[in-house]
Enzyme design. Sequence first.
Site, PDB file in Angstrom:
ATOM      1  CE  LYS A  99      -3.020   2.836   2.695  1.00  0.00           C
ATOM      2  NZ  LYS A  99      -3.499   3.163   4.059  1.00  0.00           N
ATOM      3  N   GLY A 160      -7.991   9.406   9.374  1.00  0.00           N
ATOM      4  CA  GLY A 160      -8.355   9.481  10.787  1.00  0.00           C
ATOM      5  C   GLY A 160      -9.434  10.485  11.130  1.00  0.00           C
ATOM      6  CB  ALA A 186      -7.962   7.555   4.489  1.00  0.00           C
ATOM      7  CG  ASN A 208      -5.925   1.602  11.880  1.00  0.00           C
ATOM      8  OD1 ASN A 208      -4.773   1.975  11.974  1.00  0.00           O
ATOM      9  ND2 ASN A 208      -6.477   0.901  12.858  1.00  0.00           N
ATOM     10  CB  THR A 209      -8.812   5.995  12.806  1.00  0.00           C
ATOM     11  OG1 THR A 209      -7.452   6.131  12.395  1.00  0.00           O
ATOM     12  CG2 THR A 209      -9.037   6.838  14.050  1.00  0.00           C
TER      13      THR A 209
END
Length: 256
Positions: A99, A160, A186, A208-209
């Site tokens: 990535k 995030g 994202a 992720n976040t």
Amino acid sequence: MEDKLIIKGIEFNSRLWVGTGKYKDFEETKKAIEASGADVVTVAVRRVNIIDRKTENLLDYIDPKKYKILPNTAGCYTVEDALRYSRLARESGISDLIKLEVIGDERTLFPDTIGLLEATEILAKEGSIVFAYTNDDPVMAKRLENAGAAAVMPLAAPIGSGLGIRNPYNIKIILEQAKVPIIVDAGVGTASDVAIAMELGCDGVLLNTAIAGAKDPIKMASAMKHGVIAGRLAYLAGRMPKRLYATASTTIEGML
């Protein structure tokens, strides 16, 4: 449902891919990944110990036989750094997948798309399977595809931020012209965000976040799994047309 995502001959069982940062410990990371149903786990080569096997290691908690490890170049602000960490991951035997991130601004973490394009072309020629993280720019998405990216990963919103898809119209244009998979990466914050991405026709979502930052990461990981599944099914089903005025659910034809 026989609806596999295949990229460069590699079969992926889940269209939800997850990261490994920001959890309180490796044990929580492991439980959240399991709850997500993901089979791709992305790891920052620069920030996380996955090479030195003499110390506690993320791979002690994530079985490489069960999951596809997707190294990423998070934290790289130059082409040279991104190339260095990509090659390190490949040559250490972690994966040919990468990535690819080249960050252009420390505050917003927006990509340096010019540097990204250069690094994509170099790594693709070297044999890496490049997943290019970029802005939601249809022109750059096409250029990255032409440079050899195996998949293009436009952001939904800043990394995030949890703001969800800020520009669905750009994503739709990217999807219309793409000949490689498009994976939103994202900025999503909750399950409805990933459902929207999938309903647009995206091939997958990486996050992720949104999981790690939730009050209950394990429950949120499960919610994200079901959001991706629901969104994909809705896309394949084809939604009803939008109408300005009401139409009766049951017709009166034939009724007394």
